[in-house]
Design a protein around this motif. Structure first.
Motif, PDB file in Angstrom:
ATOM      1  N   ASN A 142       0.185  -0.304  14.588  1.00 56.49           N
ATOM      2  CA  ASN A 142       1.477  -0.987  14.544  1.00 56.49           C
ATOM      3  C   ASN A 142       2.186  -0.918  15.889  1.00 56.49           C
ATOM      4  O   ASN A 142       2.714  -1.921  16.377  1.00 56.49           O
ATOM      5  CB  ASN A 142       2.332  -0.374  13.441  1.00 56.49           C
ATOM      6  CG  ASN A 142       3.704  -1.002  13.339  1.00 56.49           C
ATOM      7  OD1 ASN A 142       4.699  -0.330  13.552  1.00 56.49           O
ATOM      8  ND2 ASN A 142       3.751  -2.275  12.993  1.00 56.49           N
ATOM      9  N   ILE A 143       2.183   0.228  16.515  1.00 62.41           N
ATOM     10  CA  ILE A 143       2.842   0.398  17.816  1.00 62.41           C
ATOM     11  C   ILE A 143       2.136  -0.423  18.888  1.00 62.41           C
ATOM     12  O   ILE A 143       2.776  -1.070  19.717  1.00 62.41           O
ATOM     13  CB  ILE A 143       2.900   1.893  18.186  1.00 62.41           C
ATOM     14  CG1 ILE A 143       3.833   2.620  17.215  1.00 62.41           C
ATOM     15  CG2 ILE A 143       3.352   2.079  19.630  1.00 62.41           C
ATOM     16  CD1 ILE A 143       3.780   4.113  17.297  1.00 62.41           C
ATOM     17  N   ILE A 144       0.806  -0.442  18.862  1.00 61.82           N
ATOM     18  CA  ILE A 144       0.042  -1.237  19.829  1.00 61.82           C
ATOM     19  C   ILE A 144       0.361  -2.712  19.663  1.00 61.82           C
ATOM     20  O   ILE A 144       0.615  -3.418  20.645  1.00 61.82           O
ATOM     21  CB  ILE A 144      -1.468  -0.983  19.668  1.00 61.82           C
ATOM     22  CG1 ILE A 144      -1.819   0.417  20.149  1.00 61.82           C
ATOM     23  CG2 ILE A 144      -2.286  -2.034  20.406  1.00 61.82           C
ATOM     24  CD1 ILE A 144      -3.219   0.873  19.767  1.00 61.82           C
ATOM     25  N   MET A 145       0.380  -3.217  18.439  1.00 62.64           N
ATOM     26  CA  MET A 145       0.638  -4.632  18.213  1.00 62.64           C
ATOM     27  C   MET A 145       2.067  -5.003  18.593  1.00 62.64           C
ATOM     28  O   MET A 145       2.290  -6.050  19.213  1.00 62.64           O
ATOM     29  CB  MET A 145       0.351  -5.011  16.751  1.00 62.64           C
ATOM     30  CG  MET A 145      -1.115  -4.992  16.395  1.00 62.64           C
ATOM     31  SD  MET A 145      -2.170  -6.013  17.443  1.00 62.64           S
ATOM     32  CE  MET A 145      -1.547  -7.639  17.123  1.00 62.64           C
ATOM     33  N   CYS A 146       3.031  -4.175  18.250  1.00 65.37           N
ATOM     34  CA  CYS A 146       4.431  -4.470  18.615  1.00 65.37           C
ATOM     35  C   CYS A 146       4.595  -4.525  20.124  1.00 65.37           C
ATOM     36  O   CYS A 146       5.243  -5.440  20.656  1.00 65.37           O
ATOM     37  CB  CYS A 146       5.365  -3.427  18.015  1.00 65.37           C
ATOM     38  SG  CYS A 146       5.545  -3.573  16.229  1.00 65.37           S
TER      39      CYS A 146
ATOM     40  N   GLY B 216       0.841  -1.197   0.000  1.00 65.32           N
ATOM     41  CA  GLY B 216       0.000   0.000   0.000  1.00 65.32           C
ATOM     42  C   GLY B 216       0.871   1.239   0.000  1.00 65.32           C
ATOM     43  O   GLY B 216       1.930   1.277  -0.606  1.00 65.32           O
ATOM     44  N   ASP B 217       0.461   2.240   0.723  1.00 62.11           N
ATOM     45  CA  ASP B 217       1.237   3.481   0.773  1.00 62.11           C
ATOM     46  C   ASP B 217       2.184   3.513   1.965  1.00 62.11           C
ATOM     47  O   ASP B 217       2.794   4.534   2.249  1.00 62.11           O
ATOM     48  CB  ASP B 217       0.301   4.688   0.797  1.00 62.11           C
ATOM     49  CG  ASP B 217      -0.626   4.688   2.003  1.00 62.11           C
ATOM     50  OD1 ASP B 217      -0.600   3.715   2.784  1.00 62.11           O
ATOM     51  OD2 ASP B 217      -1.370   5.661   2.175  1.00 62.11           O
ATOM     52  N   GLY B 218       2.312   2.419   2.691  1.00 61.09           N
ATOM     53  CA  GLY B 218       3.216   2.360   3.833  1.00 61.09           C
ATOM     54  C   GLY B 218       2.659   3.013   5.077  1.00 61.09           C
ATOM     55  O   GLY B 218       3.390   3.349   5.995  1.00 61.09           O
ATOM     56  N   ALA B 219       1.361   3.202   5.135  1.00 63.89           N
ATOM     57  CA  ALA B 219       0.755   3.909   6.255  1.00 63.89           C
ATOM     58  C   ALA B 219       0.718   3.074   7.530  1.00 63.89           C
ATOM     59  O   ALA B 219       0.570   3.618   8.611  1.00 63.89           O
ATOM     60  CB  ALA B 219      -0.656   4.353   5.890  1.00 63.89           C
ATOM     61  N   TYR B 220       0.851   1.749   7.438  1.00 64.70           N
ATOM     62  CA  TYR B 220       0.764   0.907   8.636  1.00 64.70           C
ATOM     63  C   TYR B 220       2.011   1.022   9.503  1.00 64.70           C
ATOM     64  O   TYR B 220       1.917   1.104  10.722  1.00 64.70           O
ATOM     65  CB  TYR B 220       0.542  -0.555   8.239  1.00 64.70           C
ATOM     66  CG  TYR B 220       0.482  -1.467   9.443  1.00 64.70           C
ATOM     67  CD1 TYR B 220      -0.615  -1.455  10.285  1.00 64.70           C
ATOM     68  CD2 TYR B 220       1.536  -2.317   9.754  1.00 64.70           C
ATOM     69  CE1 TYR B 220      -0.672  -2.271  11.401  1.00 64.70           C
ATOM     70  CE2 TYR B 220       1.495  -3.137  10.861  1.00 64.70           C
ATOM     71  CZ  TYR B 220       0.384  -3.115  11.675  1.00 64.70           C
ATOM     72  OH  TYR B 220       0.340  -3.910  12.783  1.00 64.70           O
ATOM     73  N   ILE B 221       3.188   1.045   8.897  1.00 71.22           N
ATOM     74  CA  ILE B 221       4.429   1.097   9.665  1.00 71.22           C
ATOM     75  C   ILE B 221       4.492   2.420  10.425  1.00 71.22           C
ATOM     76  O   ILE B 221       4.437   3.497   9.854  1.00 71.22           O
ATOM     77  CB  ILE B 221       5.656   0.947   8.742  1.00 71.22           C
ATOM     78  CG1 ILE B 221       5.589  -0.363   7.955  1.00 71.22           C
ATOM     79  CG2 ILE B 221       6.948   1.038   9.539  1.00 71.22           C
ATOM     80  CD1 ILE B 221       5.556  -1.610   8.810  1.00 71.22           C
TER      81      ILE B 221
END
Length: 101
Positions: free
Chosen positions: A18-22, A8-13
């Motif tokens: 992303n921070i919550i899951m990590c 996609g546009d890289g919006a997840y990283i």
């Protein structure tokens, strides 16, 4: 084009999800590593008088025995990561429901 279509546009990283899951996955792993959560070799937590990293001999062979320095087995990693995913998914779903993320 350096970004494949599936990214996609890289919006997840770096996003809140992303921070919550990590973090949700890292905390159970941390707890298992330092004896705050049960693992295959430390099923009841710290052993009194022996410190938090004392291992108990449960007899028999460990499932997924490896050479990990902290003594994690494959079962420990899968179990603790699964717990982290459940916590993270619940946190994301709850925050999404109230409109916070």
């Amino acid at each position: 084009n350096l970004n494949p279509e599936c990214w996609g546009d890289g919006a997840y990283i770096g996003s809140a999800t992303n921070i919550i899951m990590c973090n949700s996955i890292a905390w159970p792993m941390f707890a298992g590593r330092f004896g705050l959560a049960p693992t295959e070799r430390r099923p009841v937590g710290p052993v009194a008088g022996e410190g938090s990293l004392a291992s108990m001999d449960m007899g028999g062979e460990s499932i997924g025995f490896g050479v990990d320095p902290s003594g994690f087995t494959l079962v420990d990693v899968i179990a603790l990561a699964s717990l982290g995913h459940v916590l993270g998914a619940g946190t994301c779903a709850g925050l999404s429901a109230i409109g916070a993320i």
